[in-house]
Design a protein around this motif. Structure first.
Motif, PDB file in Angstrom:
ATOM      1  N   ASP A  27       6.246   7.168  -3.500  1.00 62.90           N
ATOM      2  CA  ASP A  27       6.443   6.176  -2.450  1.00 62.90           C
ATOM      3  C   ASP A  27       6.325   6.829  -1.071  1.00 62.90           C
ATOM      4  OD1 ASP A  27       7.973   3.215  -2.268  1.00 62.90           O
ATOM      5  OD2 ASP A  27       8.319   4.516  -0.538  1.00 62.90           O
ATOM      6  N   ARG A  28       5.614   6.166  -0.150  1.00 62.78           N
ATOM      7  CA  ARG A  28       5.387   6.730   1.187  1.00 62.78           C
ATOM      8  C   ARG A  28       5.786   5.745   2.293  1.00 62.78           C
ATOM      9  NH1 ARG A  28       2.253  11.050   1.890  1.00 62.78           N
ATOM     10  NH2 ARG A  28       1.388  10.184   3.803  1.00 62.78           N
ATOM     11  N   ARG A  29       6.687   4.832   2.000  1.00 62.19           N
ATOM     12  CA  ARG A  29       7.010   3.799   2.989  1.00 62.19           C
ATOM     13  C   ARG A  29       7.649   4.365   4.262  1.00 62.19           C
ATOM     14  NH1 ARG A  29      11.145   0.264  -0.553  1.00 62.19           N
ATOM     15  NH2 ARG A  29       9.697   1.015  -2.159  1.00 62.19           N
ATOM     16  N   TYR A  30       8.278   5.530   4.159  1.00 58.70           N
ATOM     17  CA  TYR A  30       8.916   6.123   5.333  1.00 58.70           C
ATOM     18  C   TYR A  30       8.161   7.350   5.858  1.00 58.70           C
ATOM     19  CZ  TYR A  30      12.797   3.172   3.846  1.00 58.70           C
ATOM     20  OH  TYR A  30      13.564   2.105   3.480  1.00 58.70           O
ATOM     21  N   ASP A  57       0.803  -1.221   0.000  1.00 61.40           N
ATOM     22  CA  ASP A  57       0.000   0.000   0.000  1.00 61.40           C
ATOM     23  C   ASP A  57       0.836   1.271   0.000  1.00 61.40           C
ATOM     24  OD1 ASP A  57      -2.285  -1.500  -0.024  1.00 61.40           O
ATOM     25  OD2 ASP A  57      -2.674  -1.322   2.134  1.00 61.40           O
ATOM     26  N   LEU A  58       2.069   1.219   0.516  1.00 62.52           N
ATOM     27  CA  LEU A  58       2.880   2.415   0.649  1.00 62.52           C
ATOM     28  C   LEU A  58       4.007   2.510  -0.370  1.00 62.52           C
ATOM     29  CD1 LEU A  58       3.248   2.544   4.554  1.00 62.52           C
ATOM     30  CD2 LEU A  58       1.670   3.841   3.124  1.00 62.52           C
ATOM     31  N   SER A  59       4.362   1.398  -1.001  1.00 63.46           N
ATOM     32  CA  SER A  59       5.536   1.366  -1.867  1.00 63.46           C
ATOM     33  C   SER A  59       5.156   1.559  -3.334  1.00 63.46           C
ATOM     34  CB  SER A  59       6.283   0.037  -1.713  1.00 63.46           C
ATOM     35  OG  SER A  59       6.720  -0.135  -0.378  1.00 63.46           O
ATOM     36  N   LEU A  88      17.079   8.566   2.791  1.00 67.88           N
ATOM     37  CA  LEU A  88      16.791   7.596   3.845  1.00 67.88           C
ATOM     38  C   LEU A  88      16.613   6.206   3.230  1.00 67.88           C
ATOM     39  CD1 LEU A  88      16.159   6.890   6.779  1.00 67.88           C
ATOM     40  CD2 LEU A  88      13.779   7.566   6.355  1.00 67.88           C
ATOM     41  N   TRP A  89      15.918   6.141   2.116  1.00 62.50           N
ATOM     42  CA  TRP A  89      15.736   4.849   1.424  1.00 62.50           C
ATOM     43  C   TRP A  89      17.089   4.233   1.080  1.00 62.50           C
ATOM     44  CZ3 TRP A  89      17.310   4.077  -3.724  1.00 62.50           C
ATOM     45  CH2 TRP A  89      17.027   2.815  -4.251  1.00 62.50           C
ATOM     46  N   ALA A 111      13.975  24.621  10.126  1.00 59.79           N
ATOM     47  CA  ALA A 111      15.297  24.787   9.520  1.00 59.79           C
ATOM     48  C   ALA A 111      15.277  24.446   8.036  1.00 59.79           C
ATOM     49  CB  ALA A 111      16.314  23.905  10.248  1.00 59.79           C
ATOM     50  N   LEU A 112      14.587  23.369   7.687  1.00 62.78           N
ATOM     51  CA  LEU A 112      14.559  22.964   6.281  1.00 62.78           C
ATOM     52  C   LEU A 112      13.751  23.951   5.434  1.00 62.78           C
ATOM     53  CD1 LEU A 112      14.204  19.060   6.461  1.00 62.78           C
ATOM     54  CD2 LEU A 112      16.268  20.468   6.374  1.00 62.78           C
ATOM     55  N   LEU A 113      12.664  24.475   5.972  1.00 64.34           N
ATOM     56  CA  LEU A 113      11.897  25.475   5.234  1.00 64.34           C
ATOM     57  C   LEU A 113      12.751  26.700   4.943  1.00 64.34           C
ATOM     58  CD1 LEU A 113       8.471  25.223   7.071  1.00 64.34           C
ATOM     59  CD2 LEU A 113       8.815  24.876   4.623  1.00 64.34           C
ATOM     60  N   ALA A 114      13.583  27.098   5.891  1.00 68.59           N
ATOM     61  CA  ALA A 114      14.404  28.303   5.726  1.00 68.59           C
ATOM     62  C   ALA A 114      15.540  28.101   4.736  1.00 68.59           C
ATOM     63  CB  ALA A 114      14.967  28.728   7.076  1.00 68.59           C
ATOM     64  N   ARG A 115      16.113  26.911   4.687  1.00 64.91           N
ATOM     65  CA  ARG A 115      17.293  26.733   3.827  1.00 64.91           C
ATOM     66  C   ARG A 115      17.036  25.889   2.575  1.00 64.91           C
ATOM     67  NH1 ARG A 115      20.343  23.512   8.695  1.00 64.91           N
ATOM     68  NH2 ARG A 115      20.150  21.364   7.941  1.00 64.91           N
ATOM     69  N   GLN A 116      15.999  25.022   2.620  1.00 64.53           N
ATOM     70  CA  GLN A 116      15.669  24.225   1.441  1.00 64.53           C
ATOM     71  C   GLN A 116      14.378  24.671   0.759  1.00 64.53           C
ATOM     72  OE1 GLN A 116      15.706  19.967   1.715  1.00 64.53           O
ATOM     73  NE2 GLN A 116      17.415  19.905   3.147  1.00 64.53           N
ATOM     74  N   GLY A 117      13.546  25.423   1.470  1.00 63.93           N
ATOM     75  CA  GLY A 117      12.276  25.849   0.902  1.00 63.93           C
ATOM     76  C   GLY A 117      11.186  24.809   0.986  1.00 63.93           C
ATOM     77  N   ARG A 118      11.415  23.726   1.761  1.00 64.95           N
ATOM     78  CA  ARG A 118      10.425  22.658   1.908  1.00 64.95           C
ATOM     79  C   ARG A 118      10.617  21.994   3.277  1.00 64.95           C
ATOM     80  NH1 ARG A 118      10.057  19.092  -2.355  1.00 64.95           N
ATOM     81  NH2 ARG A 118      10.565  20.829  -3.703  1.00 64.95           N
ATOM     82  N   PRO A 119       9.541  21.434   3.847  1.00 69.19           N
ATOM     83  CA  PRO A 119       9.652  20.765   5.139  1.00 69.19           C
ATOM     84  C   PRO A 119      10.207  19.348   4.984  1.00 69.19           C
ATOM     85  CG  PRO A 119       7.404  20.636   4.358  1.00 69.19           C
ATOM     86  CD  PRO A 119       8.168  21.452   3.332  1.00 69.19           C
ATOM     87  N   VAL A 120      10.209  18.583   6.056  1.00 72.41           N
ATOM     88  CA  VAL A 120      10.675  17.189   6.020  1.00 72.41           C
ATOM     89  C   VAL A 120       9.916  16.408   4.960  1.00 72.41           C
ATOM     90  CG1 VAL A 120      10.751  15.027   7.319  1.00 72.41           C
ATOM     91  CG2 VAL A 120      11.473  17.176   8.402  1.00 72.41           C
ATOM     92  N   GLY A 121       8.595  16.547   4.937  1.00 70.26           N
ATOM     93  CA  GLY A 121       7.791  15.895   3.908  1.00 70.26           C
ATOM     94  C   GLY A 121       7.570  14.420   4.160  1.00 70.26           C
ATOM     95  N   ALA A 122       7.064  13.739   3.131  1.00 71.27           N
ATOM     96  CA  ALA A 122       6.670  12.333   3.261  1.00 71.27           C
ATOM     97  C   ALA A 122       7.568  11.382   2.494  1.00 71.27           C
ATOM     98  CB  ALA A 122       5.226  12.171   2.780  1.00 71.27           C
ATOM     99  N   ARG A 123       8.548  11.908   1.749  1.00 67.99           N
ATOM    100  CA  ARG A 123       9.447  11.024   0.997  1.00 67.99           C
ATOM    101  C   ARG A 123      10.890  11.409   1.293  1.00 67.99           C
ATOM    102  NH1 ARG A 123       7.394  14.064  -3.807  1.00 67.99           N
ATOM    103  NH2 ARG A 123       8.925  15.678  -4.276  1.00 67.99           N
TER     104      ARG A 123
END
Length: 515
Positions: free
Chosen positions: A114-117, A51-53, A147-148, A131-143
């Motif tokens: 993919d949303r396995r993580y 379901d997640l992969s 990490l994979w 921190a990520l929003l300020a320097r990457q322009g995006r949050p941790v997110g779902a992918r």
């Protein structure tokens, strides 16, 4: 017949453009007129082991790319067209691991969907999101491709051995195809691909080694970062039968933004497909996300030479998918065309007519509700098929308007131009509703199916001297049909407020309440 720029000779030169998407690959030569020559397409399988992969076969991606690119080169050669360079646009954040010695993938590619993580990544949000929003322009997110990859190295002896022995290579689809097309000579990626992987420092043009290392990814495996038009060596004659510069590589939505004229701050696009992407150029200083507007991400729109041109992007997963569900799965309408015709029979939207919230795969903007489901409310015995059809188009248009409003608010300025494309944009009733809700003239481009192909080819062609600038070639393209708003500001505000009430009631989210 192709259009030729004023003063140009008959179009006998062009850039071979490859557009590797999630479900298929297309290729065609973009002529010096800026139009695409014959385009070839081949579908690619996507598998769902659970379901997640979501996974793909890297070798199928490569063989499909070879097939369509060779056919495009052959068609150009048959008509006496000289291919002067190759340009590449790809799906973003789909990652793979392969052996540099054998050239073979070690695992299936993990696709951007993919949303396995996803659940595991949630634990990082409190510490890392700001921190990520300020320097990457995006949050941790779902992918998290990094990490994979780290998990595969830790869990699979053959992958760990390849890493120890210096044989392991990591990259997204662009990196894989660049490496293959150059015969293994270049292992690199670009900002418009790296950013979507969640590891790119927007203002430093560098990897975010702190975050990537935190995920356990070995930093020695990171591909080289180059500008989108920096050049990636010369194509291997054994691959395409030609040895020409691989001159540009971009993420597909970024390439589409170029082709649709998103070059200067405020110029934007909306691509309607299965979902809908709204993006706008923001100039050479990034407009960072706002904590009160979910789902609007800051990105490198393109890095041209040593200059980064930034953009904002927002996405809804439900547009064409809602039409397919109603027509193909439920059989309520024979086709999206019939649905649009029925919707056109309802010229106004009185308050008691049905409302459709098209959250078939969650809501991202204006608030993040990935678990949200769709709703159809306000039905009475007087409700007709035409009412239902109009409710569906209204719901899609309001959802896209939420993206437009979110990008504009994050940008701190209105759109100066909005061009639209994609298969669903072929619906005149939808675009009339959309123009009324946004209050903006919408120009439907004449050839949106090749937008990613043409955008990355334009970048490559400018770098190679085929055109003097992106503005020159983009503005030389034929104008599309314009849909002008037909409602006033008061009526528009009333309709948007009514939609906000429907959405608040459906999601029961106080964050949607105006402050």
């Amino acid at each position: 017949m192709t259009q030729t720029l004023p003063g140009a000779a008959s179009p006998r030169r062009g850039v071979l453009a490859i557009d590797e998407g999630t479900t298929g690959t297309r290729a065609g030569v973009v002529l010096d007129s800026g139009a695409a020559h014959e385009v070839f397409y081949r579908s690619i399988a996507v598998s769902h082991p659970d379901d997640l992969s979501v996974e793909q076969d890297p070798m199928e991606i490569w063989t499909a790319t070879l097939d369509v690119a060779r056919r495009a080169v052959g068609a150009a050669r048959a008509e006496g067209i000289t291919v002067t360079a190759v340009a590449l646009s790809t799906q973003r954040a789909t990652a793979m691991l392969w052996d540099r010695v054998t050239g073979q993938p070690l695992l299936p590619a993990v696709v951007w969907q993919d949303r396995r993580y996803a659940a595991e990544l949630t634990a990082h949000e409190a510490k890392w999101d700001a921190a990520l929003l300020a320097r990457q322009g995006r949050p941790v997110g779902a992918r998290a491709p990094f990490l994979w990859a780290a998990r595969q190295i830790a869990a699979r002896p053959e992958v760990a051995a390849a890493h120890r022995e210096g044989r392991l290579l990591f990259g997204t689809v662009d990196t894989w195809l660049i490496w293959r097309l150059t015969g293994g000579a270049v292992h690199a990626t670009t900002p418009t691909n790296a950013a979507s992987s969640g590891g790119y420092l927007l203002e430093r043009h560098a990897w975010d080694e702190e975050w990537i290392g935190h995920l356990g990814f070995p930093l020695d495996l990171l591909p080289e970062l180059r500008s989108d038009d920096a050049g990636f060596g010369v194509t291997d004659p054994a691959a395409l039968g030609i040895a020409v510069p691989l001159a540009a590589s971009m993420g597909d939505q970024h390439a589409a933004l170029i082709a649709l004229g998103g070059l200067a701050a405020g110029q934007g696009m909306c691509m309607y497909g299965t979902g809908a992407f709204v993006a706008a150029a923001t100039g050479t200083t990034p407009a960072l996300p706002r904590p009160d507007i979910s789902g609007v991400l800051a990105q490198p729109g393109r890095r041209q030479g040593d200059v980064s041109h930034y953009s904002l992007e927002a996405y809804t997963s439900t547009a064409g998918s809602a039409l397919r569900w109603l027509c193909d799965d439920l059989g309520l309408f024979a086709s999206p065309k019939e649905l649009g015709e029925e919707a056109g029979r309802v010229p106004t939207r009185p308050g008691r007519t049905p409302r459709f919230v098209p959250a078939l795969a969650g809501v991202r903007t204006p608030v993040w509700h990935p678990e949200a489901t769709a709703s159809l409310t306000g039905l009475t015995l007087a409700t007709t098929r035409a009412d239902l059809a109009r409710a569906v188009l209204d719901g899609i248009a309001h959802s896209v308007c939420d993206l437009v409003d979110g990008v504009a608010a994050t940008m701190g300025a209105p759109f100066t131009r909005l061009r639209v494309g994609g298969g669903v944009a072929g619906s005149d009733p939808l675009l009339r509703i959309q123009a009324d809700l946004t209050g903006l003239p919408l120009e439907r481009v004449s050839d949106s199916a090749t937008a990613s192909l043409r955008g990355t080819a334009y970048l490559a062609g400018v770098a190679q001297g085929l055109w003097g600038s992106l503005e020159e070639i983009v503005e030389a393209q034929p104008r599309g049909q314009v849909f002008d708003p037909s409602t006033g500001a008061d009526e528009r505000a009333e309709q948007r407020a009514a939609w906000r009430d429907v959405l608040i009631g459906h999601l029961k989210d106080p964050a949607l309440t105006p402050h």
